[in-house]
Design an enzyme around this catalytic site. Sequence first.
Site, PDB file in Angstrom:
ATOM      1  CG  LEU A 137      -1.925  -1.190   1.413  1.00 52.50           C
ATOM      2  CD1 LEU A 137      -2.682  -0.866   2.669  1.00 52.50           C
ATOM      3  CD2 LEU A 137      -2.874  -1.330   0.491  1.00 52.50           C
ATOM      4  CG  ASP A 138       0.751   4.317  -3.055  1.00 55.09           C
ATOM      5  OD1 ASP A 138       1.564   3.591  -3.211  1.00 55.09           O
ATOM      6  OD2 ASP A 138      -0.177   4.923  -3.830  1.00 55.09           O
ATOM      7  CE  LYS A 139       5.529   8.606   4.896  1.00 56.82           C
ATOM      8  NZ  LYS A 139       6.289   9.545   4.915  1.00 56.82           N
ATOM      9  CB  THR A 198      -3.065   3.878   0.741  1.00 56.05           C
ATOM     10  OG1 THR A 198      -2.954   4.501  -0.397  1.00 56.05           O
ATOM     11  CG2 THR A 198      -4.258   2.923   0.681  1.00 56.05           C
ATOM     12  NE  ARG A 244      -1.520   8.391  -5.419  1.00 59.82           N
ATOM     13  CZ  ARG A 244      -0.316   8.521  -4.964  1.00 59.82           C
ATOM     14  NH1 ARG A 244       0.310   7.740  -4.589  1.00 59.82           N
ATOM     15  NH2 ARG A 244      -0.040   9.841  -5.031  1.00 59.82           N
TER      16      ARG A 244
END
Length: 314
Positions: free
Chosen positions: A142-144, A146, A245
């Site tokens: 997961l992105d930072k 998210t 995104r």
Amino acid sequence: MSSSKHLHASFDIPEGGQTMRLDHFLSIKLPNKSRNVIQKHIKSQMVLVNDKKSKSSYQLKPFDKVKWFESFRKLEELIPYDYDLDILEENESFIVVNKPANMSMHPGLGVYKETLQNALQHHYNVTNQTEALVKDCLVQRLDKDTSGIVVVPKTIQAREHLGDQFKGKSTKRIYHAIVWGTPDPLEGTIKKFIGRNPMDEMSIEVSEDEAFGKMAITNYKTIKSYKDFSVVECELETGKTHQIRVHMQYIGHPLVGDKRYEKMQYTGNSQLQNTIGRHCLHARLLHFDHPVTLERMRYEIGWPEDLKNILEKF
């Protein structure tokens, strides 16, 4: 170059690229690092331009190659991080965590101490799980910014089994996002090639050319519309970097708070724009097969407080 240093990132200045100072360029490419840290890194010869030492004030030119080095010590040591993880389930094979926003999955590019892997290292230490995988354990990312559900295997067998499930698309992954405006149509499938932007390696973009990147498929449907934004449910068929995104930006409805992909797009409510400190994306649901028993495991969580507050306030 000393053997204690390791090439951690490199950047090629493209033809026609904008001329700018070396330290300014690196502050854009490495947003987690302060300008002071970057300048010290350059001064200590941990940054090379065309394989030569340089100065912070150096004006980069087209075709220059910038190399960023880190020490092996920082890359190899996993410093335990005493953090109270929100554990949804843990057994001998895996751990399922509700990852908070503003926490990276693993160390890298200036972030070495307060990542999920560092927190897992601490958790395994205090619970005497010395054999649990920590460094080479990620099958899902997961992105930072998210938040939400992530599964991390604890054994080699679990890592291989779960990895195959993510690659084979047998998992079920649903995210909820807050996006600007209201999608039209309200639901649909976005099926586009995405890949690294050749002018900005930190960004991903959509292309019609299959040679450019990899196919990414996102199924979306609008759950509720507000004055300036909507709540959208996204189910992933693929799991590419920044997929949701980029896909939502592509259809003209970037995520609220997404500083990278909402540029030059409709942003609507400036008060909301300045309120949220991260992009509004939450990994809400995850289904996968237990790597040992093959039982279908199902996890679902609601909105975190920061995103819940947005829906209630605006």
